[in-house]
Design a protein around this motif. Structure first.
Motif, PDB file in Angstrom:
ATOM      1  N   SER A   4       0.865  -1.167  -0.111  1.00  0.00           N
ATOM      2  CA  SER A   4       0.120  -0.021   0.035  1.00  0.00           C
ATOM      3  C   SER A   4       0.825   1.166   0.070  1.00  0.00           C
ATOM      4  N   GLY A  28      -7.219   1.893  -0.832  1.00  0.00           N
ATOM      5  CA  GLY A  28      -6.490   1.013   0.139  1.00  0.00           C
ATOM      6  C   GLY A  28      -5.068   1.659   0.429  1.00  0.00           C
ATOM      7  N   ARG A  30      -2.303   3.842   3.078  1.00  0.00           N
ATOM      8  CA  ARG A  30      -2.313   4.070   4.153  1.00  0.00           C
ATOM      9  C   ARG A  30      -2.247   5.808   4.043  1.00  0.00           C
ATOM     10  N   ARG A  49     -13.035   5.668   8.942  1.00  0.00           N
ATOM     11  CA  ARG A  49     -13.258   4.454   9.654  1.00  0.00           C
ATOM     12  C   ARG A  49     -14.615   4.010   9.669  1.00  0.00           C
ATOM     13  N   TRP A  52     -14.537   2.569   5.880  1.00  0.00           N
ATOM     14  CA  TRP A  52     -13.420   1.602   5.615  1.00  0.00           C
ATOM     15  C   TRP A  52     -12.685   1.087   6.787  1.00  0.00           C
ATOM     16  N   PRO A  53     -13.312   0.289   7.704  1.00  0.00           N
ATOM     17  CA  PRO A  53     -12.882   0.247   9.044  1.00  0.00           C
ATOM     18  C   PRO A  53     -11.561  -0.146   9.156  1.00  0.00           C
ATOM     19  N   SER A  54     -10.968  -0.681   8.378  1.00  0.00           N
ATOM     20  CA  SER A  54      -9.538  -1.310   8.475  1.00  0.00           C
ATOM     21  C   SER A  54      -8.491  -0.233   7.908  1.00  0.00           C
ATOM     22  N   VAL A  55      -8.679   0.815   7.629  1.00  0.00           N
ATOM     23  CA  VAL A  55      -7.869   1.805   7.075  1.00  0.00           C
ATOM     24  C   VAL A  55      -6.834   2.284   8.096  1.00  0.00           C
ATOM     25  N   GLU A  56      -5.557   2.316   7.573  1.00  0.00           N
ATOM     26  CA  GLU A  56      -4.510   2.758   8.586  1.00  0.00           C
ATOM     27  C   GLU A  56      -4.380   4.091   8.583  1.00  0.00           C
TER      28      GLU A  56
END
Length: 260
Positions: A4, A28, A30, A49, A52-56
Motif C-alpha cells: 500500500s 487501500g 495508508r 473508519r 473503511w474500518p481497516s484503513v490505516e
C-alpha cells in the motif's frame, strides 16, 4: 499484491481534504492526515473508519507554516511508515478582502505563510522521505486566482501564484529522481469555507445568503460552485499512474471561469 502507498494529506479536516482522503482510503492506501485542529482530524478519521474500518491512519495536528511543527510531522511519518509516496498539500486559507494600501501586514503574512510557506516547508522536510524511481508524486492546490491578479485579494492571488511557481520548481528539481509535482487550480468550490465567505460578504452587503450565492454562481459558466469531489478527482488523477508523464502542470478545475 503490491504494498500500500503512504499518502499524506494536509488540510485533511476541511471539505476538500476529507474528500481527497476518502479517495485514497478507497484505494487501500495508508493515510497520514495533517490539520491545524485535532477536532477536524478526529471527525475526518471517524468518517473514514465508518466507511473503511481497516484503513490505516496517522493523525498529526500541525501548523504547516511553522518549521518545527513540520519537522515533527516528518519525524512521525518516518517513524510510522519510513516513507511517503504521495504528498497531497491542500492546506490553505482565504484572505480578508481589502485594498493593497489597507491590508494589515499580519494578514498578508498569515495568508502567504500558510499558502506558500506551508507548501515549501512540507516539501523541504517530506520530499527526503519520498522513494525515487517514478512512483512518488506531489499535488498542490493553487487557485484560478493564481493565474491573474484580482482587486482586494492581492495577498491570496500572490500566494496562489507562488504555489504554481513553487510546484513547477519542484517538478524541475525532482524530475531526475522520478518524482512528479503538479498543481490543481480550483475555481469556486462548494465547501464550508466557500459558504462562509459568501455569508460574510452577504452580511456586508445587507443581502441574504441565497442572493449572494446567486450573484457569485451566476458568474460561473457551468452555473454552480464545483463539488469538493471535483478537486479530489484531479488530485487522485495527478498522483496516479495514469498521469505518469505529467509533471509541472497546473490543472484548471473551475467551471469555466478562466480559459488560458
Amino acid at each position: 499484491m503490491s504494498e500500500s502507498r503512504v499518502v499524506l494529506v494536509t488540510g485533511a479536516g476541511g471539505g476538500m481534504g476529507r474528500e481527497v482522503a476518502a479517495r485514497y482510503a478507497a484505494l487501500g492506501d495508508r493515510l497520514v492526515l495533517v490539520d491545524l485542529a485535532q477536532e477536524g482530524l478526529d471527525r475526518a478519521a471517524a468518517a473514514l473508519r465508518s466507511e473503511w474500518p481497516s484503513v490505516e491512519l496517522l493523525l498529526i495536528p500541525a501548523d504547516v507554516s511553522q518549521p518545527e511543527s513540520v519537522r515533527r510531522v516528518a519525524a512521525q511519518v518516518e517513524a510510522w511508515a519510513g516513507r511517503v509516496d504521495v504528498l497531497a498539500l491542500l492546506a490553505g486559507v482565504l484572505q480578508q478582502a481589502n485594498k493593497v494600501t489597507e491590508i494589515d501586514l499580519d494578514e498578508w503574512d498569515r495568508v502567504n505563510n500558510v499558502n506558500v510557506r506551508g507548501v515549501f516547508l512540507m516539501a523541504k522536510h517530506l520530499v527526503p522521505l519520498m522513494p525515487k524511481g517514478g512512483s512518488s508524486s506531489i499535488a498542490t492546490i493553487a487557485s484560478w486566482y493564481g493565474h491573474s491578479g484580482h482587486g482586494f485579494f492581492a495577498a491570496y492571488c500572490a500566494s496562489k501564484a507562488g504555489v504554481i511557481s513553487l510546484t513547477q520548481s519542484l517538478a524541475d528539481e525532482l524530475a531526475e529522481d522520478g518524482i512528479r509535482a503538479n498543481t490543481v487550480c480550483p475555481g469556486n468550490i462548494d465547501t464550508q469555507m466557500h459558504r462562509d465567505a459568501l455569508a460574510a460578504e452577504a452580511k456586508e452587503r445587507g443581502i441574504t445568503f441565497e442572493e449572494m450565492k446567486d450573484i457569485e454562481w451566476s458568474k460561473i459558466p457551468l452555473g454552480i460552485a464545483g463539488p469538493p469531489g471535483s478537486i479530489a478527482d484531479a488530485v487522485e488523477f495527478l498522483t496516479s499512474d495514469k498521469a505518469s508523464y505529467i509533471t509541472g502542470a497546473s490543472i484548471d478545475v473551475n467551471g469555466g471561469v478562466l480559459f488560458h
